[in-house]
Design a protein around this motif. Structure first.
Motif, PDB file in Angstrom:
ATOM      1  N   LEU A 277       2.240 -13.489   1.845  1.00 55.31           N
ATOM      2  CA  LEU A 277       3.514 -13.621   0.979  1.00 55.31           C
ATOM      3  C   LEU A 277       3.056 -13.844  -0.489  1.00 55.31           C
ATOM      4  O   LEU A 277       3.679 -13.189  -1.217  1.00 55.31           O
ATOM      5  N   TRP A 278       1.896 -14.440  -0.595  1.00 60.63           N
ATOM      6  CA  TRP A 278       1.496 -14.579  -2.005  1.00 60.63           C
ATOM      7  C   TRP A 278       1.103 -13.138  -2.757  1.00 60.63           C
ATOM      8  O   TRP A 278       1.629 -12.677  -3.880  1.00 60.63           O
ATOM      9  N   ALA A 279       0.443 -12.326  -2.087  1.00 63.00           N
ATOM     10  CA  ALA A 279       0.133 -10.924  -2.653  1.00 63.00           C
ATOM     11  C   ALA A 279       1.407 -10.116  -2.461  1.00 63.00           C
ATOM     12  O   ALA A 279       1.658  -9.498  -3.406  1.00 63.00           O
ATOM     13  N   LEU A 280       2.403 -10.417  -1.529  1.00 60.36           N
ATOM     14  CA  LEU A 280       3.722  -9.691  -1.747  1.00 60.36           C
ATOM     15  C   LEU A 280       4.504 -10.115  -3.074  1.00 60.36           C
ATOM     16  O   LEU A 280       5.087  -9.440  -3.753  1.00 60.36           O
ATOM     17  N   SER A 281       4.239 -11.306  -3.112  1.00 62.28           N
ATOM     18  CA  SER A 281       5.027 -11.897  -4.357  1.00 62.28           C
ATOM     19  C   SER A 281       4.652 -11.440  -5.891  1.00 62.28           C
ATOM     20  O   SER A 281       5.294 -11.111  -6.725  1.00 62.28           O
ATOM     21  N   GLU A 282       3.175 -11.599  -5.642  1.00 65.96           N
ATOM     22  CA  GLU A 282       2.644 -10.986  -6.803  1.00 65.96           C
ATOM     23  C   GLU A 282       2.823  -9.406  -7.086  1.00 65.96           C
ATOM     24  O   GLU A 282       2.837  -9.009  -8.319  1.00 65.96           O
TER      25      GLU A 282
END
Length: 285
Positions: A277-282
């Motif tokens: 999710l962190w990577a998707l958000s970035e």
């Protein structure tokens, strides 16, 4: 957008939060306003974030906030710009309360073309927090993110988080509230050496202005539930607790209900999903 009202970041009121600076998003009504008002009573210098300039200024005067900022947090540029202006002009932050959120009967997009539930309920939390991390690291501050028990029926649609197909209001909302917990847990892990803490919470079923943007089934359900729902002040209690209580000093990556740490649904404890999710958000930055 406007610049922050130029007032001091230091509170003149004594209390357990005296000398602390707090930023609350979605602070012009509901549990956001109740949270801000209570922390002011504890002595904090509280800054409000709202969309409507007149309403936000009125609430600032009413509850005695230190200042306010205007931003449509569903827009990535405005969310980031608001946080940068706060950092530049206030320069101190001890507690960030990510509170702004909504549910939408029908699929809507922001002016940037992002589905509104995803944009406001998740990406705004991520972007505002990212911009304010330098200040929060200095103060070993707290990030408090308002989630919901609705996370339990949430599932991250990795290939279609914006529900370009198969939109359902409650499914989109559940996904966003699951994202709030996954984000908090991953943030807690990433900041484990800095002293910064991050926790998420369920406020309870609150009879507030939330959901008044709708006129369909979700609004009717809220109206039916109103007689057994919590007041704004009651719904704000866990946010206030996480923002101010010495009992949670050093505690991070947890999910709270009724001011107690409880275990969230299994999908909210998936560390790999938190990193994904962190990577998707970035990718939205």
């Amino acid at each position: 957008m406007t610049t922050p009202t130029p007032t001091s970041s230091l509170s003149t009121t004594s209390g357990p939060m005296s000398g602390k600076t707090v930023l609350v998003t979605g602070a012009t009504g509901g549990i956001g306003k109740a949270t801000a008002a209570a922390l002011i009573q504890q002595g904090a210098a509280v800054w409000l974030v709202g969309r409507n300039p007149e309403k936000t200024e009125r609430v600032q005067t009413e509850i005695g906030a230190a200042g306010h900022l205007i931003a449509d947090l569903s827009l990535r540029g405005e969310a980031a710009g608001m946080a940068r202006r706060f950092a530049e002009q206030v320069g101190q932050l001890d507690v960030l309360v990510n509170n702004a959120g909504a549910i939408y009967d029908s699929r809507q997009e922001s002016k940037e073309g992002i589905e509104m539930t995803w944009a406001l309920n998740h990406l705004a939390y991520f972007i505002v927090t990212q911009e304010l991390l330098p200040l929060l690291r200095v103060s070993a501050g707290r990030v408090v993110s308002v989630s919901s028990a609705a996370h339990a029926f949430g599932k991250i649609r990795w290939q279609d988080p914006e529900f370009k197909t198969g939109y359902n209001a409650w499914t989109a909302y559940g996904q966003s509230k699951l994202a709030n917990i996954l984000f908090s847990r991953e943030l807690a892990y990433r900041e484990r050496e800095t002293g910064l803490t991050a926790n998420a919470l369920h406020p309870g079923m609150v009879a507030s202005g939330f959901n008044q943007n709708n006129s369909g089934l979700t609004a009717r359900l809220s109206a039916l539930a109103a007689p057994i729902s919590l007041s704004d002040a009651q719904g704000a209690q866990t946010s206030i607790y996480l923002a101010s209580s010495p009992d949670v000093a050093g505690k991070s990556g947890l999910y709270f209900d009724k001011s107690h740490a409880v275990q969230p649904a299994a999908q909210a404890l998936d560390d790999a999903a938190g990193k994904r999710l962190w990577a998707l958000s970035e990718s939205y930055l």
